[in-house]
Design a protein around this motif. Structure first.
Motif, short mmCIF file in Angstrom:
data_model
loop_
_atom_site.label_atom_id
_atom_site.label_comp_id
_atom_site.label_asym_id
_atom_site.label_seq_id
_atom_site.Cartn_x
_atom_site.Cartn_y
_atom_site.Cartn_z
N LEU A 199 -88.45 33.11 31.29
CA LEU A 199 -89.92 33.22 31.38
C LEU A 199 -90.33 34.53 32.06
O LEU A 199 -91.33 35.14 31.68
CB LEU A 199 -90.47 32.02 32.16
CG LEU A 199 -90.50 30.69 31.41
CD1 LEU A 199 -90.88 29.55 32.35
CD2 LEU A 199 -91.46 30.75 30.23
N ALA A 200 -89.56 34.96 33.05
CA ALA A 200 -89.85 36.24 33.71
C ALA A 200 -89.68 37.40 32.73
O ALA A 200 -90.48 38.34 32.72
CB ALA A 200 -88.92 36.42 34.91
N ALA A 201 -88.63 37.32 31.89
CA ALA A 201 -88.42 38.38 30.89
C ALA A 201 -89.53 38.38 29.85
O ALA A 201 -89.99 39.44 29.40
CB ALA A 201 -87.06 38.19 30.22
N MET A 202 -89.99 37.19 29.46
CA MET A 202 -91.06 37.09 28.46
C MET A 202 -92.39 37.58 29.02
O MET A 202 -93.22 38.12 28.28
CB MET A 202 -91.19 35.65 27.98
CG MET A 202 -90.00 35.17 27.17
SD MET A 202 -90.10 33.40 26.77
CE MET A 202 -88.47 33.11 26.09
N ALA A 203 -92.59 37.39 30.32
CA ALA A 203 -93.84 37.85 30.95
C ALA A 203 -93.95 39.37 30.95
O ALA A 203 -95.05 39.91 31.05
CB ALA A 203 -93.94 37.31 32.37
N ALA A 204 -92.79 40.05 30.85
CA ALA A 204 -92.80 41.52 30.88
C ALA A 204 -93.01 42.14 29.49
O ALA A 204 -93.09 43.36 29.38
CB ALA A 204 -91.48 42.02 31.46
N ILE A 205 -93.11 41.31 28.45
CA ILE A 205 -93.32 41.84 27.10
C ILE A 205 -94.75 42.35 26.95
O ILE A 205 -95.70 41.70 27.39
CB ILE A 205 -93.03 40.74 26.05
CG1 ILE A 205 -91.58 40.25 26.17
CG2 ILE A 205 -93.27 41.26 24.64
CD1 ILE A 205 -91.26 39.05 25.28
N ASP A 206 -94.91 43.49 26.33
CA ASP A 206 -96.22 44.10 26.14
C ASP A 206 -97.09 43.22 25.25
O ASP A 206 -96.74 42.95 24.09
CB ASP A 206 -96.05 45.48 25.49
CG ASP A 206 -97.37 46.23 25.34
OD1 ASP A 206 -98.40 45.70 25.81
OD2 ASP A 206 -97.35 47.33 24.75
#
Length: 318
Positions: A199-206
């Motif tokens: 979820l943290a990695a997905m939150a960083a997607i533009d």
């Protein structure tokens, strides 16, 4: 003269770099103080104990200590590989690890993708809290709940089976049901907690990528397939490599709580074998040799998986 001047310049440059490094560390001292407990933890509990691995090559006697115990070479490793139980516990460990990799590993990814698509903030937080809670329960509680649910004597699952016209099943003493019961417990306890990194990695997607995809007519599933998954692929690969390194590290407590005389043939793994054959009988050198073997295998697999990941065009872990 030129050599002396060059040497003086090199020394001056080195001192300047050291001074600059010290200034940067002083400037960012709060960050270094934050990472200090973690560094101390690994130093004290991971690196310093490596000195004790030497007893795997000794006939260790507590009253003689490490320096006084006689050296026996690879005797304990030869005993391990020639033991009749070795291939049984190796098979059981690899099968349980394979089930972890096949059934558990994708679940946090799928759950994170589902949570990432939830647009109602309160509902999303409620679901996240609900799936995180089992992680904070000890394996003693998880296994105790399982025993209550699956017991032959008034167990909820067996009572439902009887109501439906089926016979009771002795889940707790069955060789056939041990592995499904194990993997379901792992999924229930750890799947929610495993979503945090994804979820943290997905939150960083533009967000602009999703906006462009919607303008091109891409639906939710196409956005997940072409944007979300490629964006977190490096995270998935890193966690997969680290997971492969734990091929022989399934954990002691969980398996030991499920282990009994009826399912030992399919439930005995390296961790429980170390306890029963090594520590309970005071065979410290033998148990250390088993742990050493597990560590070497894990290290080799991590290096191999990392090499394959780099060959496939991924970043790897180093």
């Amino acid at each position: 003269m030129n050599q002396v001047a060059a040497k003086s310049n090199a020394i001056a440059k080195k001192r300047g770099n050291e001074s600059g490094l010290f200034k940067r560390m002083l400037k960012n001292r709060a960050i270094y103080l934050m990472i200090l407990p973690g560094l101390l933890f690994f130093l004290i509990f991971k690196y310093v104990p490596m000195w004790g691995l030497i007893i795997a090559f000794q006939d260790y006697k507590p009253y003689l200590g490490i320096t006084g115990s006689p050296f026996v070479g690879f005797e304990h490793f030869e005993r391990l590989f020639s033991d009749d139980m070795f291939f049984t516990i190796l098979r059981n460990t690899l099968l349980l690890f394979g089930m972890n990799l096949l059934f558990y590993f994708p679940v946090p990814i799928i759950l994170a993708l589902m949570l990432n698509e939830v647009r109602h903030a309160m509902f999303k937080k409620w679901v996240q809290t609900l799936v995180y809670v089992p992680h904070f329960m000890s394996w003693v509680i998880i296994v105790s709940i399982t025993f209550v649910m699956l017991s032959m004597d008034r167990g909820l699952i067996n009572e439902i089976l009887v109501m439906m016209g089926f016979e009771k099943i002795n889940f707790l003493l069955s060789n056939e049901w041990f592995r499904p019961m194990y993997i379901l417990q792992v999924i229930w306890r750890e799947a929610g907690w495993g979503t945090i990194i994804y979820l943290a990695a997905m939150a960083a997607i533009d967000p602009g990528l999703y906006e462009a995809a919607r303008m091109d007519g891409a639906g939710r599933f196409r956005q997940i397939w072409h944007i979300t998954l490629p964006s977190v692929r490096s995270v998935i690969m890193t966690l997969l490599i680290l997971k492969i390194g734990d091929v022989l590290e399934l954990g002691f407590e969980h398996i030991y709580l499920l282990l009994n005389s009826m399912n030992r043939e399919v439930a005995e793994i390296f961790d429980t074998y170390v306890y029963t054959a090594g520590l309970k009988q005071g065979q410290y050198s033998f148990s250390t040799a088993i742990g050493f073997f597990k560590s070497v295998v894990g290290l080799m697999l991590v290096m191999a998986a990392n090499w394959l990941a780099k060959k496939a065009g991924e970043d790897g872990i180093y």
